[in-house]
Write an enzyme that holds these catalytic residues in place. Structure first.
Site, PDB file in Angstrom:
ATOM      1  N   THR A  10       0.807  -1.226   0.000  1.00  0.00           N
ATOM      2  CA  THR A  10       0.000   0.000   0.000  1.00  0.00           C
ATOM      3  C   THR A  10       0.840   1.277   0.000  1.00  0.00           C
ATOM      4  O   THR A  10       0.476   2.257  -0.648  1.00  0.00           O
ATOM      5  CB  THR A  10      -0.923  -0.005   1.246  1.00  0.00           C
ATOM      6  OG1 THR A  10      -1.805  -1.098   1.112  1.00  0.00           O
ATOM      7  CG2 THR A  10      -1.723   1.268   1.373  1.00  0.00           C
TER       8      THR A  10
ATOM      9  N   ASP B  14       1.460  -6.569  -4.558  1.00  0.00           N
ATOM     10  CA  ASP B  14       0.595  -6.560  -3.390  1.00  0.00           C
ATOM     11  C   ASP B  14       1.115  -7.757  -2.592  1.00  0.00           C
ATOM     12  O   ASP B  14       1.314  -8.840  -3.155  1.00  0.00           O
ATOM     13  CB  ASP B  14      -0.857  -6.795  -3.832  1.00  0.00           C
ATOM     14  CG  ASP B  14      -1.814  -6.745  -2.658  1.00  0.00           C
ATOM     15  OD1 ASP B  14      -2.718  -5.916  -2.676  1.00  0.00           O
ATOM     16  OD2 ASP B  14      -1.657  -7.566  -1.722  1.00  0.00           O
ATOM     17  N   SER B  15       1.347  -7.593  -1.310  1.00  0.00           N
ATOM     18  CA  SER B  15       2.070  -8.655  -0.586  1.00  0.00           C
ATOM     19  C   SER B  15       1.287  -9.961  -0.484  1.00  0.00           C
ATOM     20  O   SER B  15       1.849 -10.985  -0.112  1.00  0.00           O
ATOM     21  CB  SER B  15       2.509  -8.171   0.796  1.00  0.00           C
ATOM     22  OG  SER B  15       1.430  -8.143   1.687  1.00  0.00           O
TER      23      SER B  15
ATOM     24  N   THR C  17       1.301  -4.869   4.103  1.00  0.00           N
ATOM     25  CA  THR C  17       1.092  -5.339   5.480  1.00  0.00           C
ATOM     26  C   THR C  17       0.539  -6.758   5.548  1.00  0.00           C
ATOM     27  O   THR C  17       0.734  -7.450   6.535  1.00  0.00           O
ATOM     28  CB  THR C  17       0.113  -4.409   6.234  1.00  0.00           C
ATOM     29  OG1 THR C  17      -1.120  -4.346   5.512  1.00  0.00           O
ATOM     30  CG2 THR C  17       0.681  -3.024   6.401  1.00  0.00           C
TER      31      THR C  17
ATOM     32  N   GLN D  14      -4.495 -21.165  18.678  1.00  0.00           N
ATOM     33  CA  GLN D  14      -5.325 -20.146  18.017  1.00  0.00           C
ATOM     34  C   GLN D  14      -5.370 -18.857  18.838  1.00  0.00           C
ATOM     35  O   GLN D  14      -5.759 -17.818  18.333  1.00  0.00           O
ATOM     36  CB  GLN D  14      -6.752 -20.670  17.835  1.00  0.00           C
ATOM     37  CG  GLN D  14      -6.836 -21.751  16.783  1.00  0.00           C
ATOM     38  CD  GLN D  14      -8.214 -22.376  16.679  1.00  0.00           C
ATOM     39  OE1 GLN D  14      -9.208 -21.793  17.086  1.00  0.00           O
ATOM     40  NE2 GLN D  14      -8.264 -23.574  16.133  1.00  0.00           N
ATOM     41  N   CYS D  15      -4.977 -18.950  20.113  1.00  0.00           N
ATOM     42  CA  CYS D  15      -4.941 -17.732  20.937  1.00  0.00           C
ATOM     43  C   CYS D  15      -3.659 -16.981  20.589  1.00  0.00           C
ATOM     44  O   CYS D  15      -2.569 -17.559  20.682  1.00  0.00           O
ATOM     45  CB  CYS D  15      -4.875 -18.066  22.425  1.00  0.00           C
ATOM     46  SG  CYS D  15      -6.238 -19.048  22.985  1.00  0.00           S
TER      47      CYS D  15
END
Ligand code: ASP
Length: 335
Positions: free
Chosen positions: A12, A57-58, A89, A271-272
């Protein structure tokens, strides 16, 4: 005068509006930098711009681009005091993790940054992200791969994209910030670490068949059996909490056991975002350990994926990779 090399990969920060939405434009960025008067001030190090081709674009980053970035750094390593990588990002935390492993014996700052709003827009966050990253790269204080965004300097392989639209887009949930940029750039003295034990070398990534499974209530594990063959070198399982998987529908374990016996390295992440896997704390995680899975402790999924790529690209056998997945090699996990 310190010298910093800026490697512009896309993202971006350098995008302009097109009729299909924001996209990078070849040859535009040099002019955009020339319009930033603050970059001509004496506090700013000398810098040179290397524009990658094609600009991406990453979301389109692959191992090939990771290797190209490493090669650009390797070619110029002795000529610059530090490097700033301008990057989208979306996958910045993956590239930061990948480089933290592949740039062996790094003794200079490599700072990844970008922006949520393009430089061509009035409220762009890219200007500060770039200026502060240049100063950090020239500073020579944090000699590792790091990610600077929204006033925060993070260890690259601890960072994760947290916000799709906020200007503080990244977090480092399991490791303190390396520095904070307020009125001054305040570095955390106690966190300074060196990963340099010899001569700098950039290792190349090879395509390695690996996968990520995120468990969820009601998951039909048998669907994954077909991919868990001996072709699969490594897998990251994103489990609940401290390493738990649904045990009542116990079909995952035989599949994991089979995969382990055919040489797949199975790494357990959580997943936390915050906290660590502790296999064996609950009955639902003990079985994973018994089936041959290793604990990724508090590693991010991004870093676990990149570490698997790195270790297999080095040519290590499955048992060495398995052992190293549980070891902290670049500050990517706390044990
Ligand atoms: N899609 C963009 C990219 O990752 C988003 C960004 O740069 O912030 O390249």
């Amino acid at each position: 005068m310190k010298k910093v090399c800026i490697i512009y990969t896309g993202g971006t920060i350098g995008m302009t509006k097109t009729d299909k939405g924001y996209a990078p434009k070849e040859g535009y960025f040099k002019g955009a930098l020339e319009e930033i008067d603050d970059l001509k001030r004496e506090e700013i190090p000398d810098f040179e711009l290397v524009e990658m081709h094609p600009l991406l674009d990453s979301s389109n980053m692959t191992l090939h681009e990771w290797n190209k970035i490493s090669e650009e750094i390797e070619k110029r390593y002795d000529d610059f005091d530090g490097f700033v990588i301008l990057h989208g990002t979306d996958t910045m935390a993956y590239t930061a993790s990948a480089l933290s492993f592949s740039l062996e014996n790094l003794s200079k700052p490599v700072v990844l940054t970008g922006s949520q709003i393009p430089l061509c827009e009035i409220r762009s966050d890219g200007r500060d992200n770039l200026i502060t990253s240049l100063m950090i790269a020239a500073g020579g204080i944090v000699n590792e791969v790091c990610l600077y965004f929204g006033g925060k300097l993070m260890r690259g392989n601890r960072a994760t994209k947290y916000s799709a639209d906020g200007l503080i887009a990244f977090k480092s949930p399991n490791f303190p910030l390396l520095a904070e940029a307020g009125i001054e750039i305040k570095y955390s003295q106690s966190l300074r670490e060196s990963f340099c034990k010899g001569k700098f070398k950039a290792c190349r990534f090879r395509p390695v068949p690996i996968g990520v499974i995120k468990v969820f209530p009601g998951i039909q594990f048998e669907l994954f059996e077909s991919i868990m063959t001996e072709k699969l070198k490594g897998i990251v399982i994103e489990t609940f909490g401290a390493g738990n998987i649904p045990a009542s529908e116990n079909e995952l374990l035989p599949i994991i056991e089979k995969a382990f016996k055919s040489g797949t390295v199975i790494t357990v992440c959580s997943q936390c975002p915050e906290g660590s896997v502790a296999l064996g704390t609950y009955e639902t995680s003990s079985a994973l350990k018994g089936a041959g899975a290793v604990s990724g402790h508090d590693i991010t999924t991004e870093a676990a994926v990149c570490k698997l790529y790195y270790l297999f690209s080095k040519g290590y056998d499955a048992s060495t990779v398995k052992n190293m997945m549980e070891e902290n090699i670049r500050g990517e996990m706390s044990i």
